[in-house]
Design a protein around this motif. Sequence first.
Motif, PDB file in Angstrom:
ATOM      1  N   LEU A 126      -2.925   0.752  -4.207  1.00  0.00           N
ATOM      2  CA  LEU A 126      -2.661  -0.632  -3.831  1.00  0.00           C
ATOM      3  C   LEU A 126      -1.642  -1.191  -4.815  1.00  0.00           C
ATOM      4  CD1 LEU A 126      -6.377  -1.707  -3.476  1.00  0.00           C
ATOM      5  CD2 LEU A 126      -4.768  -1.471  -1.593  1.00  0.00           C
ATOM      6  N   LEU A 127      -0.617  -1.822  -4.300  1.00  0.00           N
ATOM      7  CA  LEU A 127       0.452  -2.365  -5.143  1.00  0.00           C
ATOM      8  C   LEU A 127       0.592  -3.859  -4.890  1.00  0.00           C
ATOM      9  CD1 LEU A 127       3.020   0.398  -4.225  1.00  0.00           C
ATOM     10  CD2 LEU A 127       1.781   0.233  -6.366  1.00  0.00           C
ATOM     11  N   GLN A 128       0.825  -4.589  -5.962  1.00  0.00           N
ATOM     12  CA  GLN A 128       1.098  -6.020  -5.844  1.00  0.00           C
ATOM     13  C   GLN A 128       2.346  -6.304  -6.664  1.00  0.00           C
ATOM     14  OE1 GLN A 128      -2.061  -8.491  -7.328  1.00  0.00           O
ATOM     15  NE2 GLN A 128      -1.109 -10.359  -6.588  1.00  0.00           N
ATOM     16  N   PHE A 129       3.286  -7.028  -6.076  1.00  0.00           N
ATOM     17  CA  PHE A 129       4.548  -7.323  -6.742  1.00  0.00           C
ATOM     18  C   PHE A 129       4.748  -8.829  -6.849  1.00  0.00           C
ATOM     19  CE2 PHE A 129       5.177  -3.182  -4.755  1.00  0.00           C
ATOM     20  CZ  PHE A 129       5.668  -2.459  -5.820  1.00  0.00           C
ATOM     21  N   GLY A 130       5.442  -9.235  -7.885  1.00  0.00           N
ATOM     22  CA  GLY A 130       5.757 -10.645  -8.070  1.00  0.00           C
ATOM     23  C   GLY A 130       6.897 -10.796  -9.056  1.00  0.00           C
TER      24      GLY A 130
ATOM     25  N   MET B 119       0.857  -1.165   0.000  1.00  0.00           N
ATOM     26  CA  MET B 119       0.000   0.000   0.000  1.00  0.00           C
ATOM     27  C   MET B 119       0.904   1.230   0.000  1.00  0.00           C
ATOM     28  SD  MET B 119      -3.170   1.126   0.249  1.00  0.00           S
ATOM     29  CE  MET B 119      -4.082  -0.275   0.783  1.00  0.00           C
TER      30      MET B 119
ATOM     31  N   ALA C 229       4.827  -5.500 -11.448  1.00  0.00           N
ATOM     32  CA  ALA C 229       3.961  -4.770 -10.525  1.00  0.00           C
ATOM     33  C   ALA C 229       2.555  -4.640 -11.093  1.00  0.00           C
ATOM     34  CB  ALA C 229       4.536  -3.387 -10.256  1.00  0.00           C
ATOM     35  N   SER C 230       1.594  -4.719 -10.201  1.00  0.00           N
ATOM     36  CA  SER C 230       0.199  -4.465 -10.535  1.00  0.00           C
ATOM     37  C   SER C 230      -0.240  -3.315  -9.646  1.00  0.00           C
ATOM     38  CB  SER C 230      -0.632  -5.717 -10.251  1.00  0.00           C
ATOM     39  OG  SER C 230      -1.999  -5.431 -10.430  1.00  0.00           O
ATOM     40  N   VAL C 231      -0.843  -2.298 -10.251  1.00  0.00           N
ATOM     41  CA  VAL C 231      -1.217  -1.084  -9.525  1.00  0.00           C
ATOM     42  C   VAL C 231      -2.731  -0.916  -9.586  1.00  0.00           C
ATOM     43  CG1 VAL C 231      -0.877   1.412  -9.444  1.00  0.00           C
ATOM     44  CG2 VAL C 231       0.985  -0.054 -10.184  1.00  0.00           C
ATOM     45  N   GLN C 232      -3.363  -0.684  -8.455  1.00  0.00           N
ATOM     46  CA  GLN C 232      -4.820  -0.512  -8.383  1.00  0.00           C
ATOM     47  C   GLN C 232      -5.166   0.756  -7.619  1.00  0.00           C
ATOM     48  OE1 GLN C 232      -6.888  -2.718  -9.934  1.00  0.00           O
ATOM     49  NE2 GLN C 232      -5.046  -3.796 -10.583  1.00  0.00           N
TER      50      GLN C 232
END
Length: 97
Positions: free
Chosen positions: A62-66, A1, A33-36
Amino acid sequence: MLVTAGDSRLDWLRAGQALHRVLAHAATVWVAASVQTQPLEIPVIRNLIRTRLALPGAPQMLLQFGPAHTSLATARRTVPEFLIDGTSPGTARDERP
C-alpha cells in the motif's frame, strides 16, 4: 496499491524494482511516500483488499503519496566514525550495526 500479476519470488523482486523506480521518481519531484505492508501480511485481509478493490493481481504494497513541503537532513555519521585505516595493524573495527 502496488500489484503484481502473480505472487512468486520473481513477482516480489519485480515489485521491489517497481517500488524503487516509483520512490526515486517521487523524490525528484518532492513527493513524500508512506509504504505499508502489514495489512497484506494477513491472508484474509489481503484477499479482502484484492476483492473489494477489484485488483487485477496480487497486492504487494500500500502506497500513500503527498507533497513534501520541507525536508530535514538525515542524520549521518562523520567520515572518521566509519573509515578504517587499513595501513595500521591492529586497527579496531566499529561493531555497530
